[in-house]
Design a protein around this motif. Structure first.
Motif, mmCIF file in Angstrom:
data_model
loop_
_atom_site.group_PDB
_atom_site.id
_atom_site.type_symbol
_atom_site.label_atom_id
_atom_site.label_comp_id
_atom_site.label_asym_id
_atom_site.label_seq_id
_atom_site.Cartn_x
_atom_site.Cartn_y
_atom_site.Cartn_z
ATOM 1 N N VAL A 125 0.877 -1.171 0.000
ATOM 2 C CA VAL A 125 0.000 0.000 0.000
ATOM 3 C C VAL A 125 0.910 1.215 0.000
ATOM 4 C CG1 VAL A 125 -1.904 -1.120 1.194
ATOM 5 C CG2 VAL A 125 -0.104 -0.049 2.518
ATOM 6 N N LYS B 259 -5.846 23.673 3.931
ATOM 7 C CA LYS B 259 -7.251 23.800 4.305
ATOM 8 C C LYS B 259 -7.647 25.272 4.432
ATOM 9 C CE LYS B 259 -7.945 19.400 6.644
ATOM 10 N NZ LYS B 259 -7.981 18.753 7.959
ATOM 11 N N VAL C 93 -8.226 26.865 1.018
ATOM 12 C CA VAL C 93 -9.493 26.470 0.387
ATOM 13 C C VAL C 93 -10.684 27.087 1.125
ATOM 14 C CG1 VAL C 93 -10.977 24.544 -0.232
ATOM 15 C CG2 VAL C 93 -8.508 24.317 -0.479
ATOM 16 N N ALA C 94 -10.641 27.020 2.450
ATOM 17 C CA ALA C 94 -11.791 27.458 3.247
ATOM 18 C C ALA C 94 -12.045 28.960 3.079
ATOM 19 C CB ALA C 94 -11.574 27.119 4.715
ATOM 20 N N LYS D 112 -11.926 30.828 0.702
ATOM 21 C CA LYS D 112 -12.665 31.206 -0.510
ATOM 22 C C LYS D 112 -14.149 31.361 -0.200
ATOM 23 C CE LYS D 112 -11.227 27.792 -3.153
ATOM 24 N NZ LYS D 112 -11.134 26.878 -4.267
ATOM 25 N N HIS D 113 -14.578 30.665 0.858
ATOM 26 C CA HIS D 113 -16.004 30.645 1.165
ATOM 27 C C HIS D 113 -16.367 31.424 2.418
ATOM 28 C CE1 HIS D 113 -16.281 27.451 -1.803
ATOM 29 N NE2 HIS D 113 -15.266 26.881 -1.214
ATOM 30 N N THR D 114 -15.392 31.679 3.257
ATOM 31 C CA THR D 114 -15.706 32.279 4.548
ATOM 32 C C THR D 114 -14.532 33.110 5.046
ATOM 33 O OG1 THR D 114 -16.304 31.775 6.826
ATOM 34 C CG2 THR D 114 -14.929 30.170 5.725
ATOM 35 N N LEU E 26 -12.065 33.721 8.055
ATOM 36 C CA LEU E 26 -11.663 32.884 9.179
ATOM 37 C C LEU E 26 -11.441 33.690 10.452
ATOM 38 C CD1 LEU E 26 -9.202 30.669 7.159
ATOM 39 C CD2 LEU E 26 -11.376 29.912 8.127
ATOM 40 N N ASP F 18 -11.934 29.314 14.139
ATOM 41 C CA ASP F 18 -11.877 28.508 12.913
ATOM 42 C C ASP F 18 -10.487 27.921 12.732
ATOM 43 O OD1 ASP F 18 -14.539 29.022 12.138
ATOM 44 O OD2 ASP F 18 -13.939 30.998 11.377
ATOM 45 N N ARG G 51 -9.641 24.978 14.762
ATOM 46 C CA ARG G 51 -10.123 23.672 14.301
ATOM 47 C C ARG G 51 -9.206 23.062 13.243
ATOM 48 N NH1 ARG G 51 -15.009 26.484 13.710
ATOM 49 N NH2 ARG G 51 -16.006 26.547 15.757
ATOM 50 N N LEU G 52 -8.345 23.859 12.680
ATOM 51 C CA LEU G 52 -7.523 23.359 11.577
ATOM 52 C C LEU G 52 -6.101 22.998 11.993
ATOM 53 C CD1 LEU G 52 -8.682 25.862 8.835
ATOM 54 C CD2 LEU G 52 -9.525 23.563 9.311
ATOM 55 N N GLU H 175 -15.399 22.110 1.603
ATOM 56 C CA GLU H 175 -14.173 22.907 1.482
ATOM 57 C C GLU H 175 -13.959 23.798 2.702
ATOM 58 O OE1 GLU H 175 -13.868 24.946 -2.230
ATOM 59 O OE2 GLU H 175 -13.591 23.055 -3.325
ATOM 60 N N VAL H 176 -15.022 24.021 3.436
ATOM 61 C CA VAL H 176 -14.871 24.852 4.627
ATOM 62 C C VAL H 176 -14.531 23.942 5.807
ATOM 63 C CG1 VAL H 176 -15.914 26.714 5.985
ATOM 64 C CG2 VAL H 176 -16.668 26.322 3.650
ATOM 65 N N ALA H 177 -13.288 23.549 5.855
ATOM 66 C CA ALA H 177 -12.875 22.591 6.880
ATOM 67 C C ALA H 177 -13.025 23.163 8.281
ATOM 68 C CB ALA H 177 -11.429 22.168 6.636
ATOM 69 N N SER H 178 -13.131 24.486 8.363
ATOM 70 C CA SER H 178 -13.232 25.122 9.679
ATOM 71 C C SER H 178 -14.666 25.154 10.206
ATOM 72 C CB SER H 178 -12.696 26.546 9.589
ATOM 73 O OG SER H 178 -13.380 27.238 8.552
ATOM 74 N N ASP H 179 -15.628 24.789 9.389
ATOM 75 C CA ASP H 179 -17.021 24.748 9.831
ATOM 76 C C ASP H 179 -17.175 23.691 10.934
ATOM 77 O OD1 ASP H 179 -20.037 25.357 8.907
ATOM 78 O OD2 ASP H 179 -19.809 23.223 9.457
ATOM 79 N N HIS I 253 -15.942 19.952 10.515
ATOM 80 C CA HIS I 253 -14.812 19.583 11.361
ATOM 81 C C HIS I 253 -15.129 18.316 12.163
ATOM 82 C CE1 HIS I 253 -11.368 20.001 13.928
ATOM 83 N NE2 HIS I 253 -12.116 20.148 15.011
ATOM 84 N N PHE J 71 -8.630 -5.665 2.060
ATOM 85 C CA PHE J 71 -7.184 -5.538 2.210
ATOM 86 C C PHE J 71 -6.543 -6.904 2.444
ATOM 87 C CE2 PHE J 71 -3.800 -5.597 5.392
ATOM 88 C CZ PHE J 71 -2.824 -4.801 4.811
ATOM 89 N N ARG K 52 -3.941 -9.203 0.061
ATOM 90 C CA ARG K 52 -2.631 -9.546 0.601
ATOM 91 C C ARG K 52 -2.433 -11.042 0.764
ATOM 92 N NH1 ARG K 52 0.741 -6.045 4.734
ATOM 93 N NH2 ARG K 52 0.636 -4.818 2.831
#
Ligand code: SF4
Lengths: 404, 479
Positions: free
Chosen positions: A41, A344, A347-348, A350-352, A354, A358, A361-362, B97-101, B105, B154, B158
């Motif tokens: 893998v 992150k 990308v984020a 673009k929408h909000t 920070l 926020d 959380r990242l 895309e809003v990983a901070s939401d 999250h 997996f 294997r």
């Protein structure tokens, strides 16, 4: 498993443990044949962790710990009085297959002391890999240590069976090599690295198998007087010239029956850790060696804080950085923000817009990042220029070693 | 508005969840009006009857996330996921895309936890051989989430040739070398309680541990204690940690000892003397290595006097050469021999060899069609060719064609530009075309012309070798 084989295994695993690389990463994805065994893998798998926190992924052993060389830092040097043993080719094959079937390991990492001649030793190692692949349809991971003193055609052959090849430089300067590893020579090590590099690149272009997971190397830290800056400079050269997948740093660690010319101390684990961090900055964060050197003290990295923070503290005029506006390159230079967090963020936003929570959380490094960051609801202002900033950002070292 | 109750089965019930989402979206039921319950005996509380509804188009990333998170053990997972789907379909298409939401999250953390559990299962399952004659294996494992079905492929990839069973409290998976089937939950007692390799494995585990680096916190971060009881090697951990400090102290305190044995001077001298000394020795090494690309009958070595003045290097053996085990015996070889004779070079006086020592071909019906070696393949054989020349030290090395040039110089150079005299490392050289090129030309006129040019090359080669012999210098005429 019979008693004699168990005993040998203990000796030859003990002798192999000072090699830091155990990774099973980078091989192309493979599945087993209906009659075969094994798969790979991409990122590799750690099947266990030993109480030193290290990953057990490959069966890491020496074919033999008899050795005609006399490298002062090495437990296997010919003048040491440790117990010796030698596996037969078939014994290594059996151990690999049986351990693999029980899901203990990802494959084999085979190295060896030099017996009879470099060529003979290398041939035996190749034979193990060949037997695994041919007779057992083994598709698991194989990492072979290359012996740079062996004839070049053996390197050519090793790459056909192995997923990864490596030669450990061990000491970053010719001088140290001469002094501590009298039989080795930096030039022939680098010639062999160059040969592997060429062949790996060509095979990739031609879609043939030749050490598809590339090559790696290791340097011992703390056995000689080389500074961190010089170690990193060497690494940068190795990455640049030979496309090393990784340079491992191994804190020189006490060995049984040590050599008189290398007095033992507890291993400089924190230094090793900082070197790894600096190495990452070179490879993934757009730093160059001079920048890291400029925030070091007499060529040595600050042991109390990570090298990115050290650089930021010396370059406060480049901060604070606005999380919602700065470009990726500059965000990567913010202490406490890793490459993934930066991606992150980019990308984020673009929408909000920070805010501090926020960002929290990242990344898990918010405490370090805060004095250097502007968010919608936060500005460090004068805090960035406080003289005691470094002191306040020192993290209590986790228990890294029993004797610091 | 009433609360709609959806009941799902224990485990990763992707099927019901998917069906429910379709229906809920079709009915436009917002998350605050929906409740998800997990129950093995549905129907007790008068659940909603979920009827068939058309599929809902959601972004790939979201459906991938759903597949992972339904495996999570948190009962809230379905409600959280439905909340996500709802928002994505109601104006927040790029929500992931809003990983901070906060919701993104939280779901992301859950997905990560599932992936980690999967990864740990792949890593920490330990098979034991079952008693009996046939080789069969079984393992007992306790995953944190409902990942058995996701984890099983997996093991198929294997251990395809093995017969194995993985038993867990949430179900079992069996592979009989042909088919993967899932069965009911099992208990620890259903798996064998030992394996003859475990002792050796534990010994290995103990030996790779370096006491000078002891760091149990780091170990536990990657290998949490909850996995320990099903891993045979972990029995060694307490002892290793306890004795670590003492072992290191002993190593540091111990004085350096004198070597017990004398330095093996003779063996050390002998080890450097490993190079093949004769062409026979070298050829034996080549023969043993086997062909790089499978198919060739045998390695074809160079042929001719070992101290020949001229060495001709071709590309690789062809069909005839492969069968006979001699270089330049096919059509191109015959042409070369003829031209050499006309130029005054006796074939018996020269040494003929190839850059690549094995025939590589494509099978077309009964015919084996020559296929050109790649640059990487040529370089693979290069160290042998270099050694071959080193053992012969010829006066002149002739490269026949581009492959030979690549092999001799290490660089790709077009023949048209480099034809004529050359140097290959320490050797005087000459570059000309490969005789097979002459055979491939389409019409007679160009063929004749090319042959003449080849012939005049051979004349110059002849002269160069001659001049070399007599004066040690090259005559102007040959320049
Ligand atoms: S060659 Fe040097 S480093 Fe390698 S095993 Fe022998 S003594 Fe140790």
């Amino acid at each position: 498993m019979d008693e004699k084989l168990s005993k040998k295994l203990r000796i030859l695993a003990d002798a192999a443990k000072y090699d830091a690389s155990c990774s099973s990463s980078g091989a192309p994805k493979r599945k087993s044949d209906p009659d075969g065994l094994g798969s790979t893998v991409g990122t590799g798998i750690c099947h266990a962790y030993t109480p030193d926190g290290r990953c057990v992924s490959l069966l890491k052993i020496l074919l033999t710990n008899y050795c005609l060389f006399n490298c002062a830092y090495c437990v296997n040097r010919r003048s040491s009085n440790v117990k010796r043993a030698k596996f037969s080719v078939d014994e290594v094959v059996t151990l690999t297959v049986e351990f693999y079937k029980r899901n203990y390991i990802e494959g084999l990492f085979l190295s060896s002391g030099i017996i009879r001649s470099p060529d003979y030793t290398m041939e035996q190692m190749i034979l193990v890999a060949k037997k695994l692949r041919r007779d057992h349809g083994f598709r698991g991971y194989i990492h072979l240590k290359t012996i740079p003193e062996a004839s070049p055609w053996l390197i050519e052959e090793a790459g056909l069976w192995a997923d990864r090849l490596s030669i450990n430089l061990e000491l970053p300067t010719e001088q140290s090599l001469e002094q501590l590893a009298p039989e080795k020579d930096g030039a022939s090590i680098e010639t062999a690295m160059a040969q592997m590099f060429e062949r790996i690149e060509e095979a990739r272009e031609e879609r043939r198998h030749f050490s598809p997971a590339g090559q790696t190397t290791q340097m011992i830290v703390g056995a000689d007087e080389t500074t961190d800056t010089d170690v990193l400079r060497k690494s940068a050269t190795l990455y640049g010239h030979y496309a090393m997948k990784r340079v491992y740093y191994s804190a020189f660690s006490p060995i049984p029956d040590s050599s008189a010319i290398l007095p033992l101390k507890s291993p400089p684990l924190m230094r090793e850790n900082r070197l790894y961090q600096a190495d990452w900055l070179l490879r993934y964060y757009g730093f160059d060696v001079d920048e890291i050197a400029s925030s070091s003290e007499k060529g040595m990295l600050d042991l109390d804080i990570d090298p990115k923070l050290a650089w930021a503290l010396k370059n406060r005029h480049r901060f604070p950085v606005d999380v919602n506006r700065a470009d990726r390159e500059m965000l990567l230079r913010v202490p406490g923000l890793g490459a993934r967090a930066v991606d992150k963020i980019v990308v984020a936003r673009k929408h909000t817009t920070l805010r501090l929570e926020d960002v929290a959380r990242l990344t898990s490094g918010l405490k370090r990042a805060k004095p250097f960051l502007i968010t919608a609801d936060h500005h460090p202002k004068a805090r960035l220029d406080k003289l005691d900033l470094r002191e306040r950002l020192i993290e209590k070292p986790e228990q890294l070693s029993l004797f610091v | 508005m009433t609360l709609h109750r959806i009941t799902l089965e224990t485990g990763a019930d992707l099927h019901t969840f998917r069906k429910a989402v379709r229906w809920l979206i079709a009915e436009e039921l917002a998350p605050q009006h929906v409740m998800f319950a997990i129950d093995d005996a549905p129907g007790l509380f008068g659940d909603e009857t979920v009827s068939e509804a058309p599929p809902v188009a959601i972004p790939k990333g979201v459906s991938r996330l759903i597949e992972q998170v339904v495996c999570h053990s948190d009962p809230e997972r379905y409600a959280l996921l439905y909340g996500l789907v709802w928002r994505v379909l109601n104006g927040e298409r790029d929500l992931l895309e809003v990983a901070s939401d906060p919701l993104v999250h939280r779901i992301d953390l859950m997905a990560r936890s599932v992936r980690r559990d999967l990864h740990k299962m792949h890593a920490f399952v330990r098979f034991r051989r079952m008693p009996g004659e046939l080789e069969r294996f079984a393992a007992w494992f306790e995953p944190e989430h409902f990942i058995l079905e996701a984890a099983a492929p997996f093991f198929v990839d294997r251990f395809r040739s093995m017969d194995w069973t993985i038993l867990t409290p949430i179900g079992s998976a069996r592979w009989d070398r042909h088919e993967l089937t899932f069965g009911p939950p099992a208990s620890r007692e259903d798996a064998p309680d030992e394996d003859s390799f475990e002792e050796g494995w534990r010994g290995y585990y103990e030996s790779v541990f370096n006491p000078a680096r002891v760091n149990p916190t780091a170990m536990r971060a990657e290998m949490p204690k909850k996995y320990w009881r099903n891993m045979p090697e972990t029995a060694a951990i307490p002892g290793l940690i306890q004795t670590a400090a003492q072992r290191v102290e002993r190593m540091i305190e111990q004085e350096a000892t004198m070597p017990a044995k004398r330095t093996p001077e003779r063996a050390i001298q002998a080890m450097w003397d490993q190079e093949p000394k004769t062409l026979e020795e070298l050829n034996a090494i080549i023969a043993k290595a086997g062909p790089l690309v499978p198919g060739a009958t045998q390695a074809v070595f160079g042929e001719g006097p070992h101290h020949a003045e001229i060495v001709f290097v071709g590309e690789q053996p062809g069909d005839q050469e492969d069968l006979q085990g001699r270089p330049f015996v096919g059509p191109a070889g015959k042409l070369l021999t003829k031209a050499m004779r006309e130029a005054g070079i006796e074939r018996e006086q020269a040494y003929l060899t190839n850059a690549v020592k094995h025939f590589k071909f494509e099978q077309r019906g009964h015919r084996r069609i020559h296929s050109k070696p790649t640059a990487g393949e040529v370089k693979h054989y290069r160290p042998w060719l270099m050694k071959e020349l080193e053992l012969m030290r010829p006066k002149l090395v002739v490269a026949l064609g581009a492959t030979a040039v690549l092999a001799l110089s290490g660089k790709a150079t077009p023949i048209t530009r480099s034809r004529g005299r050359a140097t290959f490392g320490p050797y005087q050289g000459y570059i000309t075309v490969h005789p097979s090129y002459l055979l491939r030309l389409p019409d007679e006129a160009t063929k004749r012309e090319a042959y003449q040019a080849f012939l005049s090359d051979l004349h110059r080669i002849h002269d160069l070798a001659q001049a070399n012999l007599e004066t040690g210098e090259l005559p102007l005429a040959a320049e």
